[in-house]
Write an enzyme that holds these catalytic residues in place. Structure first.
Site, PDB file in Angstrom:
ATOM      1  N   GLU A   1      37.744  60.790  46.666  1.00  0.00           N
ATOM      2  CA  GLU A   1      38.271  59.467  46.981  1.00  0.00           C
ATOM      3  C   GLU A   1      38.330  58.593  45.728  1.00  0.00           C
ATOM      4  O   GLU A   1      39.319  57.894  45.487  1.00  0.00           O
ATOM      5  CB  GLU A   1      37.398  58.797  48.049  1.00  0.00           C
TER       6      GLU A   1
ATOM      7  N   CYS B   1      31.392  59.973  51.786  1.00  0.00           N
ATOM      8  CA  CYS B   1      29.935  59.863  51.774  1.00  0.00           C
ATOM      9  C   CYS B   1      29.523  58.398  51.875  1.00  0.00           C
ATOM     10  O   CYS B   1      30.280  57.489  51.518  1.00  0.00           O
ATOM     11  CB  CYS B   1      29.363  60.512  50.522  1.00  0.00           C
TER      12      CYS B   1
ATOM     13  N   ALA C   1      28.582  98.623  47.831  1.00  0.00           N
ATOM     14  CA  ALA C   1      29.629  99.414  47.190  1.00  0.00           C
ATOM     15  C   ALA C   1      29.261 100.880  47.361  1.00  0.00           C
ATOM     16  O   ALA C   1      28.238 101.334  46.833  1.00  0.00           O
ATOM     17  CB  ALA C   1      29.755  99.060  45.711  1.00  0.00           C
TER      18      ALA C   1
ATOM     19  N   SER D   1      25.320 106.966  39.811  1.00  0.00           N
ATOM     20  CA  SER D   1      26.121 106.094  40.678  1.00  0.00           C
ATOM     21  C   SER D   1      27.244 105.387  39.938  1.00  0.00           C
ATOM     22  O   SER D   1      28.046 104.697  40.563  1.00  0.00           O
ATOM     23  CB  SER D   1      25.220 105.039  41.330  1.00  0.00           C
TER      24      SER D   1
ATOM     25  N   TRP E   1      30.642 105.664  37.947  1.00  0.00           N
ATOM     26  CA  TRP E   1      31.013 104.597  38.874  1.00  0.00           C
ATOM     27  C   TRP E   1      31.571 105.207  40.144  1.00  0.00           C
ATOM     28  O   TRP E   1      32.450 106.056  40.091  1.00  0.00           O
ATOM     29  CB  TRP E   1      32.054 103.676  38.251  1.00  0.00           C
TER      30      TRP E   1
ATOM     31  N   GLY F   1      20.492  96.275  46.567  1.00  0.00           N
ATOM     32  CA  GLY F   1      20.434  97.661  46.978  1.00  0.00           C
ATOM     33  C   GLY F   1      20.096  97.833  48.450  1.00  0.00           C
ATOM     34  O   GLY F   1      19.943  96.862  49.193  1.00  0.00           O
ATOM     35  N   PRO F   2      19.971  99.083  48.915  1.00  0.00           N
ATOM     36  CA  PRO F   2      19.813  99.377  50.340  1.00  0.00           C
ATOM     37  C   PRO F   2      18.607  98.711  50.993  1.00  0.00           C
ATOM     38  O   PRO F   2      18.688  98.233  52.119  1.00  0.00           O
ATOM     39  CB  PRO F   2      19.671 100.905  50.368  1.00  0.00           C
TER      40      PRO F   2
ATOM     41  N   ALA G   1      19.064  94.711  51.053  1.00  0.00           N
ATOM     42  CA  ALA G   1      20.117  94.398  52.028  1.00  0.00           C
ATOM     43  C   ALA G   1      19.606  94.589  53.449  1.00  0.00           C
ATOM     44  O   ALA G   1      19.855  93.753  54.334  1.00  0.00           O
ATOM     45  CB  ALA G   1      21.334  95.273  51.774  1.00  0.00           C
TER      46      ALA G   1
ATOM     47  N   ALA H   1      16.535  94.355  54.505  1.00  0.00           N
ATOM     48  CA  ALA H   1      15.553  93.319  54.833  1.00  0.00           C
ATOM     49  C   ALA H   1      16.239  92.041  55.300  1.00  0.00           C
ATOM     50  O   ALA H   1      15.812  91.414  56.278  1.00  0.00           O
ATOM     51  CB  ALA H   1      14.661  93.038  53.626  1.00  0.00           C
TER      52      ALA H   1
END
Length: 351
Positions: free
Chosen positions: A46, A72, A150, A164, A166, A265-266, A269, A271
């Protein structure tokens, strides 16, 4: 309002403040000024629009201010936009989304009490999309959480020997780096920090650092070595000594973090998924078959198909030979949520 949305999208996706656009209109619909918020500490949309009108020599008394988020009504890094609009003499304010932040909300009431005509809820669904992760983060008083995966087509993030890099293509990896440049923090476990020695930076296609670098958050109790790449160029390193995802988010919320990218990682993720604290999943899938190796997601405590964490696909994006699936968890995992903890193991920074 649609033009205001376009302006809002020019602002940064990261940071504690929302993307907001504002357009000032004369009674005949002529544009008098326009602006958008460029990030924390800069003028709000604004105020930027009013400044633009002044530079153009336009008189905004009696004008209409069309703004994507309720002005605001508090003093933070900048002054209240409600007072700036009142001082300018605008007669009408049209708002898309009402501000859910109790510290900043109240602008519509303040303007209305001063005799300004206020209309809210205009194209609200589009307005919420423009606000992106900021809106649910503020509504829930915790960061919006994106889990990045991924993997190969059969759900593996590494071969049996641990290799891993790629699995996914350079096109997918660059897309992931661009995503990093839009979030406020990247979360990994200490296992990743110790074994993979990641830098957790957001890089351009040429390998240079993006202008914005997210916080690099390491979760767990083990120390990050003094010589680790996490101490190198990039975002600030933050260590949160806990295995509880909720505690991690509380700590980041206190830092005004709005969007977290979980790349740990696994196990990490899993958790966050078990705790019911995942808002969306970005799954980069490569047309590669490994047949064995580490799974993309760790144990979710699912004993039967009826307990599966189901996702609702929102978008499918081809990325070279790979595919990105963006999905939202349909519901949180059940009783395990209250006791979910992170036990860190090795994972690669990106795949």
């Amino acid at each position: 309002m649609e033009h205001a949305f376009t302006l809002a999208a020019r602002g940064p996706a990261h940071g504690p403040n929302p993307r907001v656009g504002c357009v000032l209109l004369a009674s005949d619909g002529t544009g008098l000024g326009a602006g958008w918020h460029r990030g924390a500490g800069t003028p709000h949309a604004e105020v930027a629009a009013l400044a633009d009108a002044r530079e153009r020599g336009q008189d905004v008394r009696g004008a209409t201010a069309v703004v994507t988020l309720e002005p605001c009504n508090h003093t933070g890094r900048t002054g209240p936009c409600s007072e700036a609009l009142l001082a300018s003499g605008v007669a009408r304010v049209v708002v898309s989304v009402v501000d859910p932040n109790p510290q900043a909300a109240g602008g519509a009431v303040r303007l209305g009490a001063a005799g300004v005509e206020v209309l809210t809820g205009v194209l609200a669904e589009q307005g919420e999309r423009v606000l992106g992760a900021w809106l649910p983060a503020v509504r829930r008083a915790r960061p919006f959480v994106t889990v990045k995966i991924a993997s190969s087509l059969d759900g593996r993030v590494a071969a049996p020997d641990g290799t891993s890099r790629w699995i996914t293509s350079d096109v997918a990896r660059q897309h992931a780096h661009d995503l990093r440049a839009e979030v406020d923090a990247i979360v990994v476990g200490t296992g990743t920090a110790l074994v993979d020695d990641p830098s957790l930076t957001a890089r351009t296609a040429s390998g240079e650092l993006h202008h914005h670098q997210p916080l690099r958050v390491v979760v767990g109790y083990r120390q990050v070595p003094a010589g680790a790449r996490l101490h190198g160029p990039g975002g600030e390193l933050v260590v949160v000594r806990t295995h509880d995802p909720a505690v991690v988010l509380d700590a980041l919320h206190a830092r005004e973090v709005r969007h977290v990218l979980v790349e740990g990682g696994p196990t990490v993720a899993a958790a966050f998924l078990r705790a019911g604290l995942v808002d969306e999943v970005h799954a980069y899938v490569a047309p590669v078959l490994l047949g064995a190796g580490r799974a993309a997601i760790g144990d979710l405590g699912v004993a039967t198909l009826a307990d599966a964490v189901r996702l609702v696909p929102r978008e499918v994006v081809p990325l070279g030979p790979d595919v990105l699936v963006v999905a939202t968890p349909q519901r949180a995992a059940t009783a395990a949520a209250g006791t979910a903890r992170i036990t860190t193991t090795s994972t690669d920074e990106e795949r």
